[in-house]
Design an enzyme around this catalytic site. Structure first.
Site, short mmCIF file in Angstrom:
data_model
loop_
_atom_site.label_atom_id
_atom_site.label_comp_id
_atom_site.label_asym_id
_atom_site.label_seq_id
_atom_site.Cartn_x
_atom_site.Cartn_y
_atom_site.Cartn_z
N HIS A 1 0.82 -1.22 0.00
CA HIS A 1 0.00 0.00 0.00
C HIS A 1 0.85 1.27 0.00
CE1 HIS A 1 -4.06 -1.81 0.81
NE2 HIS A 1 -3.27 -2.83 1.09
N ASP B 1 3.47 9.52 -0.68
CA ASP B 1 2.29 8.75 -0.27
C ASP B 1 2.07 7.65 -1.29
OD1 ASP B 1 0.01 8.16 1.23
OD2 ASP B 1 -0.60 10.27 1.34
C1 GDG Z 1 -2.16 3.89 3.39
C2 GDG Z 1 -1.15 4.57 2.46
C3 GDG Z 1 -2.85 4.47 0.62
C4 GDG Z 1 -8.45 10.17 7.93
N1 GDG Z 1 -8.79 10.90 9.02
C5 GDG Z 1 -10.00 10.46 9.40
C6 GDG Z 1 -10.40 9.44 8.54
N2 GDG Z 1 -9.42 9.28 7.65
C7 GDG Z 1 -9.49 8.32 6.54
C8 GDG Z 1 -9.53 9.03 5.21
C9 GDG Z 1 -9.03 7.93 4.28
C10 GDG Z 1 -8.06 7.16 5.17
O1 GDG Z 1 -8.35 7.50 6.52
C11 GDG Z 1 -6.61 7.55 4.92
O2 GDG Z 1 -6.21 6.97 3.74
P1 GDG Z 1 -4.96 7.52 2.95
O3 GDG Z 1 -4.90 6.80 1.66
O4 GDG Z 1 -5.10 8.99 2.77
O5 GDG Z 1 -3.67 7.29 3.84
P2 GDG Z 1 -3.04 6.15 4.85
O6 GDG Z 1 -3.82 6.00 6.08
O7 GDG Z 1 -1.62 6.57 5.03
O8 GDG Z 1 -3.12 4.77 4.01
C12 GDG Z 1 -1.89 5.38 1.40
C13 GDG Z 1 -3.75 3.69 1.58
O9 GDG Z 1 -2.97 2.99 2.56
C14 GDG Z 1 -4.59 2.65 0.83
O10 GDG Z 1 -3.80 1.81 0.06
O11 GDG Z 1 -3.67 5.29 -0.20
O12 GDG Z 1 -0.97 5.97 0.50
O13 GDG Z 1 -0.26 5.39 3.19
O14 GDG Z 1 -10.06 7.08 3.89
O15 GDG Z 1 -10.82 9.46 4.94
N3 GDG Z 1 -11.57 8.80 8.64
C15 GDG Z 1 -12.40 9.19 9.64
N4 GDG Z 1 -12.06 10.17 10.53
C16 GDG Z 1 -10.90 10.84 10.45
O16 GDG Z 1 -10.61 11.73 11.26
N5 GDG Z 1 -13.59 8.60 9.77
#
Ligand code: GDG
Length: 462
Positions: free
Chosen positions: A156, A364
């Protein structure tokens, strides 16, 4: 259809998968459809003296098999190696990586324990899918126990350039373990190319097809499967009457006229201090934004037991305090910084109520927030996405305003461009982005990976 076995560091609790977001929901969906098993850590930590037991619960055709970690396993495998060594190295941050032999040993031991527990649960035709950097050697552990099934691995997070990777102690051991998978999935072409270059330059591999490597007696397919979101359910959340009420409340609060939104786990890879400095430059370069624009930054805590995470938190608190102190007024707070998790419907409403989505990680794997922001917009009056060129999402989302997050003036100028963007251009960019996000949603990601895995040649005998 073959039964699916998913292995990940954390297993989603079926009761609150919705709260966990698109990927967990989409994996659960596939497991339900095919019948399946989800194996991994249950999130509990038990004393070192305890024997960590694996417990299984089955609903219809779906089994959740979970195990706690001991305190030592949590410290060495999870915090020590996965999050204080692999995570920074894979995000090109050798300066923050900490290498300790106990941590590497702990990582090896937990992967071995997982393989030992999982191997007897497998049936001959199962498709096994391991997720992410916590489980790089899991496939090798299963092979060592005679497992001949097709086993896939999806990373990921980014795969760094070979020169960065070789600075990590024991990288050879770790990377040679990847060769035991049949299919390795990456988020972007850059990650895939870095991996293939590493395998060819440092591990004696050769490319024998566009996506296929031969390393010794093994053939491994390395392909790109960009992660997506569950578009329909997120759009429904953003369009719901309760979201509309929340947006109205946001605007009734008096300030701001223009809302810029950032949503990120409080992680140093997300570029939050740089983002705040860019917002400060926006106010300096374009003072007409004072009293008119607010940056709402949601940054829930994460991995607080790792030192680098405590440091970033302090830096962010100091910076938001500084900007609010210098620019704020009785009736205007420039930065609204929330260091806590908000529920998913509120997030959807906040995205929809914001004219600018600011997604500026320093590095990222993909970044799902960028995709969520696009989907949450009102197509008849959409906001503008400002996106870091170093997010995997930028490979696909070229109609966003693509920026270098290290360049505060460039990001400030892009924000200003977004704020002033004519309606027709906003609509055109948004339509193109939405089409791309819809095309490559969570189901497309999962189906693509599983189809490719099922199509891999049956592993050769050792
Ligand atoms: C890893 C990789 C890759 C965030 N704050 C809150 C909240 N979130 C949710 C967001 C989003 C998720 O968490 C974060 O996903 P990301 O993709 O932005 O980043 P990582 O957590 O680092 O994920 C990344 C991912 O895996 C999937 O393969 O895209 O690059 O690092 O859905 O909305 N959700 C809630 N409250 C929050 O305060 N409910």
């Amino acid at each position: 259809m073959k039964r699916l076995v998913v292995v990940s560091n954390r297993v989603a609790d079926p009761g609150c998968a919705q709260a966990l977001g698109g990927l967990a929901v989409c994996i659960l969906d596939a497991l339900r459809k095919r019948g399946g098993l989800w194996f991994g850590w249950n999130g509990e930590i038990v004393p070192d003296e305890a024997e960590p037991e694996t417990t299984s619960v089955t609903f219809d055709d779906l089994t959740f098999a979970t195990t706690p970690l001991t305190e030592r396993e949590y410290r060495d495998y999870y915090l020590g190696f996965a999050n204080a060594a692999l995570w920074p190295v894979h995000h090109y941050r050798l300066d923050l990586a900490r290498f300790a032999q106990e941590a590497i040993d702990g990582y090896r031991r937990v992967n071995d324990r997982f393989a030992e527990t999982l191997a007897p649960m497998l049936k001959p035709n199962d498709l096994v899918w391991a997720h992410d950097y916590h489980l790089i050697p899991l496939g090798a552990g299963l092979r060592a126990r005679g497992v001949r099934n097709r086993i896939g691995f999806f990373l990921h997070i980014p795969f760094p350039p070979p020169d960065v990777l070789v600075a990590m102690p024991e990288h050879e051991w770790l990377m040679s373990a990847l060769v035991d998978y049949d299919l390795i999935g990456f988020q972007t072409r850059t990650d895939q190319a870095n991996f293939c270059r590493f395998m060819c330059d440092f591990m004696g591999g050769e490319m024998i097809g566009p996506d296929v490597l031969r390393i010794g007696a093994r053939e491994v397919t390395a392909s790109v499967f960009p992660v997506g979101i569950d578009v329909d359910s997120f759009a429904a959340m953003a369009e719901s009457p309760s979201a509309a009420k929340r947006i109205e409340r946001l605007h009734r609060a008096g300030e701001p006229r223009i809302n810029v939104i950032g949503v990120d786990r409080l992680d140093y890879t997300k570029g939050l201090p740089d983002r705040l400095r860019s917002f400060k430059r926006l106010l300096e370069l374009y003072p007409q934004n004072c009293k008119a624009v607010t940056l709402m930054q949601i940054a829930p805590p994460t991995r607080e037991d790792v030192q680098a995470y405590a440091d970033i938190r302090h830096e962010l608190e100091a910076l938001s305090g500084e900007i609010n102190g210098q620019f704020g007024d009785f009736d205007w707070t420039p930065v609204r910084y929330l260091h806590r998790r908000v529920d998913r419907d509120t997030l959807a409403a906040l995205y929809r109520g914001s004219q600018v989505g600011l997604v500026t990680p320093l590095r990222d794997g993909m970044n799902l927030v960028a995709k969520e922001y696009v989907v949450a917009q009102d197509a008849n009056n959409p906001g503008v996405l400002v996106l870091s060129r170093f997010a995997g999402a930028a490979e696909d989302l070229q109609e966003a305003l693509i920026v270098n997050p290290y360049d505060a003036d460039e990001v400030a100028n892009a924000m200003q461009k977004a704020i002033q963007m004519p309606f027709a251009e906003r609509k055109e960019r948004h339509a193109a982005l939405l089409e791309r996000v819809r095309e490559r949603d969570a189901y497309h990601w999962m189906d693509g990976f599983l189809r490719a895995l099922a199509g891999c040649r049956v592993p050769m005998a050792a």
